[in-house]
Design a protein around this motif. Structure first.
Motif, short mmCIF file in Angstrom:
data_model
loop_
_atom_site.label_atom_id
_atom_site.label_comp_id
_atom_site.label_asym_id
_atom_site.label_seq_id
_atom_site.Cartn_x
_atom_site.Cartn_y
_atom_site.Cartn_z
N ILE A 228 7.02 7.10 -2.99
CA ILE A 228 5.89 6.57 -2.22
C ILE A 228 4.56 7.10 -2.78
O ILE A 228 3.87 7.89 -2.13
CB ILE A 228 6.03 6.90 -0.72
CG1 ILE A 228 6.40 8.37 -0.51
CG2 ILE A 228 7.07 5.99 -0.06
CD1 ILE A 228 6.32 8.83 0.95
N PRO A 229 4.19 6.66 -3.99
CA PRO A 229 2.91 7.11 -4.56
C PRO A 229 1.73 6.67 -3.71
O PRO A 229 1.75 5.59 -3.12
CB PRO A 229 2.89 6.43 -5.93
CG PRO A 229 3.75 5.20 -5.76
CD PRO A 229 4.84 5.63 -4.82
N LYS A 230 0.72 7.50 -3.68
CA LYS A 230 -0.50 7.20 -2.92
C LYS A 230 -1.58 6.69 -3.84
O LYS A 230 -1.80 7.25 -4.92
CB LYS A 230 -0.97 8.48 -2.22
CG LYS A 230 -2.35 8.35 -1.60
CD LYS A 230 -3.14 9.63 -1.74
CE LYS A 230 -4.60 9.37 -1.39
NZ LYS A 230 -5.42 10.59 -1.47
N SER A 231 -2.27 5.64 -3.42
CA SER A 231 -3.50 5.22 -4.08
C SER A 231 -4.27 4.30 -3.15
O SER A 231 -3.68 3.54 -2.38
CB SER A 231 -3.22 4.48 -5.39
OG SER A 231 -4.45 4.13 -6.00
N SER A 232 -5.60 4.38 -3.22
CA SER A 232 -6.43 3.44 -2.47
C SER A 232 -7.20 2.54 -3.42
O SER A 232 -8.08 1.79 -3.00
CB SER A 232 -7.41 4.20 -1.56
OG SER A 232 -8.22 5.07 -2.32
N SER A 233 -6.86 2.59 -4.71
CA SER A 233 -7.48 1.74 -5.73
C SER A 233 -6.62 0.50 -5.97
O SER A 233 -5.42 0.63 -6.20
CB SER A 233 -7.63 2.52 -7.03
OG SER A 233 -7.65 1.66 -8.16
#
Length: 273
Positions: A228-233
């Motif tokens: 579950i990698p995080k990114s808001s891009s």
């Protein structure tokens, strides 16, 4: 439509996407926008927690999406301060209300807090038996915690979410979970960017003409580990989801297994014993 190759069957038969979005350290509009973009790209698993203080925004994005609720997989977790039998039941109600959902797909104990974890698990079992959650599990449970839980539990955890990466390759825990049909799930799989310039990783990425992040995520998926990698891009979200058009060879998988250096981003759960 979610590609079947992205799915895993949990030990109770519930289907869960192997790749999802983590939303730790995202707040307000940023969190809502990231989830909206992720759903647009094709993500169907969204992982939040009471501790993250963004359940409201995640719920907003889910409800505003045109995707049917049954096609989504939403995870949240009970906060450390809310552990204990009655407190957990109340905390679950609050989380559900914040998200504006009728149920969650997976509810986890966020950390194995010493004096409350066994009572917290009993509360999760009750929520599961009442049908208010589709599956229950734990987070940050290393083998001693799982051994302890086996003595008390009537349900085997469906998922164990831990910090896991090529640089923290918990091979014994992975085997333990696989033998007991507990789905291991990796948070901080990309080591928060702190190993992206590792020459060993870069050499593998160059060989497959992929980014270092894509190589790490593909490595986890081929091990059967949910991630579950995080990114808001938007661009990074797309990059992280573009990992299904190639396969790492057995030789290169073994090479990546050797990257382990017991490198942790988050506290060691063993300190809670």
């Amino acid at each position: 439509m979610q590609n079947q190759q992205l799915m895993t069957s949990l030990n109770n038969g519930v289907q869960m996407p192997l790749l999802g979005l983590g939303v730790y350290d995202m707040y307000k509009k940023e969190a809502e926008q990231a989830v909206s973009w992720a759903l647009e790209i094709g993500y169907r698993l969204i992982d939040t927690a009471s501790m993250y203080r963004n359940e409201t925004e995640i719920g907003n994005a889910v409800r505003q999406s045109s995707i049917a609720r049954e096609d989504l997989f939403i995870t949240t977790k009970v906060n450390n301060d809310d552990q204990g039998y009655e407190k957990t039941l109340k905390a679950f109600d609050v989380s559900l209300q914040k998200m504006g959902l009728d149920y969650v797909d997976l509810y986890l104990i966020h950390w194995p807090i010493k004096f409350t974890r066994k009572f917290t698990w009993k509360a999760l079992e009750r929520l599961y038996h009442e049908g208010r959650v589709k599956a229950i599990g734990v987070a940050n449970y290393l083998i001693p915690f799982l051994d302890e839980l086996r003595l008390e539990a009537t349900e085997i955890p469906a998922v164990n979410q831990v910090e896991f990466s090529p640089y923290l390759y918990l091979e014994d825990l992975l085997k333990y979970c696989q033998e007991r049909r507990i789905q291991l799930q990796a948070y901080s799989p990309l080591v928060r960017g702190q190993r992206m310039s590792d020459p060993k990783l870069l050499s593998v990425a160059e060989k497959y003409q992929k980014t270092p992040a894509q190589i790490i995520l593909r490595w986890a998926l081929q091990l059967g580990v949910s991630t579950i990698p995080k990114s808001s891009s938007f661009d990074r979200l797309k990059e992280n989801f573009s990992v299904f058009d190639f396969e790492i060879s057995a030789e290169d998988m073994a090479y990546m297994n050797s990257f382990n250096e017991n490198f942790r981003i988050v506290d060691d759960p063993m300190e809670l014993l």
